[in-house]
Design an enzyme around this catalytic site. Sequence first.
Site, PDB file in Angstrom:
ATOM      1  N   ASP A   1      47.550  -4.940  -1.802  1.00 34.76           N
ATOM      2  CA  ASP A   1      48.286  -5.720  -0.636  1.00 34.76           C
ATOM      3  C   ASP A   1      49.649  -6.330  -0.911  1.00 34.76           C
ATOM      4  O   ASP A   1      49.235  -7.408  -1.681  1.00 34.76           O
ATOM      5  CB  ASP A   1      47.073  -6.650  -0.178  1.00 34.76           C
ATOM      6  CG  ASP A   1      47.387  -7.278   1.247  1.00 34.76           C
ATOM      7  OD1 ASP A   1      48.428  -7.007   1.584  1.00 34.76           O
ATOM      8  OD2 ASP A   1      46.412  -7.739   1.851  1.00 34.76           O
TER       9      ASP A   1
ATOM     10  N   TRP B   1      42.001 -12.917   1.009  1.00 36.17           N
ATOM     11  CA  TRP B   1      42.134 -13.258   2.320  1.00 36.17           C
ATOM     12  C   TRP B   1      40.915 -12.895   3.080  1.00 36.17           C
ATOM     13  O   TRP B   1      40.362 -12.040   2.909  1.00 36.17           O
ATOM     14  CB  TRP B   1      43.241 -12.391   2.716  1.00 36.17           C
ATOM     15  CG  TRP B   1      43.667 -12.059   4.053  1.00 36.17           C
ATOM     16  CD1 TRP B   1      44.036 -13.438   4.763  1.00 36.17           C
ATOM     17  CD2 TRP B   1      43.944 -11.012   4.957  1.00 36.17           C
ATOM     18  NE1 TRP B   1      44.441 -13.093   6.270  1.00 36.17           N
ATOM     19  CE2 TRP B   1      44.231 -11.652   6.361  1.00 36.17           C
ATOM     20  CE3 TRP B   1      43.841  -9.785   4.821  1.00 36.17           C
ATOM     21  CZ2 TRP B   1      44.445 -10.734   7.455  1.00 36.17           C
ATOM     22  CZ3 TRP B   1      43.921  -8.813   5.987  1.00 36.17           C
ATOM     23  CH2 TRP B   1      44.359  -9.351   7.035  1.00 36.17           C
TER      24      TRP B   1
ATOM     25  N   LYS C   1      56.151 -11.370   7.548  1.00 31.81           N
ATOM     26  CA  LYS C   1      56.291 -12.572   6.911  1.00 31.81           C
ATOM     27  C   LYS C   1      57.996 -12.687   6.467  1.00 31.81           C
ATOM     28  O   LYS C   1      58.771 -13.312   6.674  1.00 31.81           O
ATOM     29  CB  LYS C   1      55.865 -13.177   5.679  1.00 31.81           C
ATOM     30  CG  LYS C   1      54.165 -12.615   5.821  1.00 31.81           C
ATOM     31  CD  LYS C   1      53.546 -13.562   6.370  1.00 31.81           C
ATOM     32  CE  LYS C   1      51.986 -12.886   6.597  1.00 31.81           C
ATOM     33  NZ  LYS C   1      50.962 -13.635   7.205  1.00 31.81           N
TER      34      LYS C   1
HETATM   35  C1  LMR Z   1      47.111 -15.676   6.819  1.00 30.47           C
HETATM   36  O1  LMR Z   1      46.492 -15.256   5.751  1.00 30.47           O
HETATM   37  O2  LMR Z   1      47.225 -16.667   7.409  1.00 30.47           O
HETATM   38  C2  LMR Z   1      48.092 -14.371   7.508  1.00 30.47           C
HETATM   39  O3  LMR Z   1      47.979 -13.309   6.637  1.00 30.47           O
HETATM   40  C3  LMR Z   1      47.806 -14.135   8.919  1.00 30.47           C
HETATM   41  C4  LMR Z   1      46.709 -13.363   9.350  1.00 30.47           C
HETATM   42  O4  LMR Z   1      46.582 -12.322   9.864  1.00 30.47           O
HETATM   43  O5  LMR Z   1      45.374 -13.893   8.774  1.00 30.47           O
END
Ligand code: LMR
Length: 407
Positions: free
Chosen positions: A216, A135, A251
């Site tokens: 996470d 992420w 979510k």
């Molecule tokens: C994402 O990966 O799109 C979500 O977790 C929203 C974010 O805060 O990035």
Amino acid sequence: MIASSFLACLPLAPKDPILGVTEAFQADSNPHKVNLGVGVYTDEQGKLPLLRSVALAEDRLNTLKSARGYLPIEGLGRYIRQVQTLVFGENSPALREGRLVTVQSLGGTGGLKLGADFLRWFHPAAEVWISDPSWENHRALFEAAGFTVKSYPYYDPETHGVNFSGLLHSLEKAPRGTIVVLHACCHNPSGVDLSAAQWQAIRTVVVERGLTPFLDLAYQGFSRGTEMDAASVRYFSELDIPILVANSFSKSFSLYGERVGALTVVCADREEAQRVQSQLKRVIRTNYSNPPTHGASIVATVLEDSNLRQLWQDELAGMRNRIQSMRLALVSYLREALPDQDFGFVAEQQGMFSFSGLNLAQVRRLRQDFSIYAVDTGRICIAALNEHNLERVVEALARVIAGASGI
Ligand code: LMR
């Protein structure tokens, strides 16, 4: 003449790699635009749902007409109890033995940030290792907390699976004490998860190398249901080492804007847990003092009531199943549009995302020529597809992948 201030030479920060896509999407006037960037579930009409379980819980809260005093620094007690059982299970030994310290946080990101600040205070020499890819905000968040962030191999674009030998060899060489960020389920961005045997092998290396796992869990319920999606967390919590877990209800309750999540630290015993909690309270107090009431009250109200809880589980299953049906439809439409290419891997991925394999130039073309927005890495949000936009998305994807000119 006024001397120029420290702001005069301030550079413009780059746009956020995910939320910046939403900003660009919102500025686009094309009525047929599609946002496959941010990880947000929208229903078959393309609308963000207000879950019925959430609306009913809010009705109850409204009749109570409660005043809004400060919450305790660590958050709403009844919410914390529900987080612990949902994430660690009713029969969790760590829960029974009073070894779980949970604090309410501002979404899953807030849980990660509290954990990062806490680790920086008390485990400052450690490096943080995140998956490659991960992420986007993981690196930024841990770097902002002051850590050196490195990565371990994860996704293999050749096989569309996990480069597991690379991952394991890398972790085997991690310095003792390294904080390893792991995606508990629904890996973001790849959608490719670890098998039970792979989790087992990682757990062994974690123990042997004295690593500190930070799990996470932002997508609990979006792969195989809330119990199975928490299996990795529960498996790690059996270990005799410190574990951190950040979880989110953004979510799973469609409560994005309420910023409702938590951080849990699994401790060795009750006495250690008290010390950890006292320090986490300092982290919170010096950050935002104490958390907000509304989102946590909704989640607690739903999870405490067996009927509302069942309704929520059904609604969550509805979101999960709809995403899966969109995966299957996408694969079958792409097979028709591009018969020489195999997109079967998209159907195997878990959670909201797919690592589509689109390169940066293709992502840019998708945006410029078709007003379809994806993350620069090629990540697309399957949870934003629906029967009304699917054909358009597939047609654009097929043109971009085949290198044909726009419409
Ligand atoms: C994402 O990966 O799109 C979500 O977790 C929203 C974010 O805060 O990035």
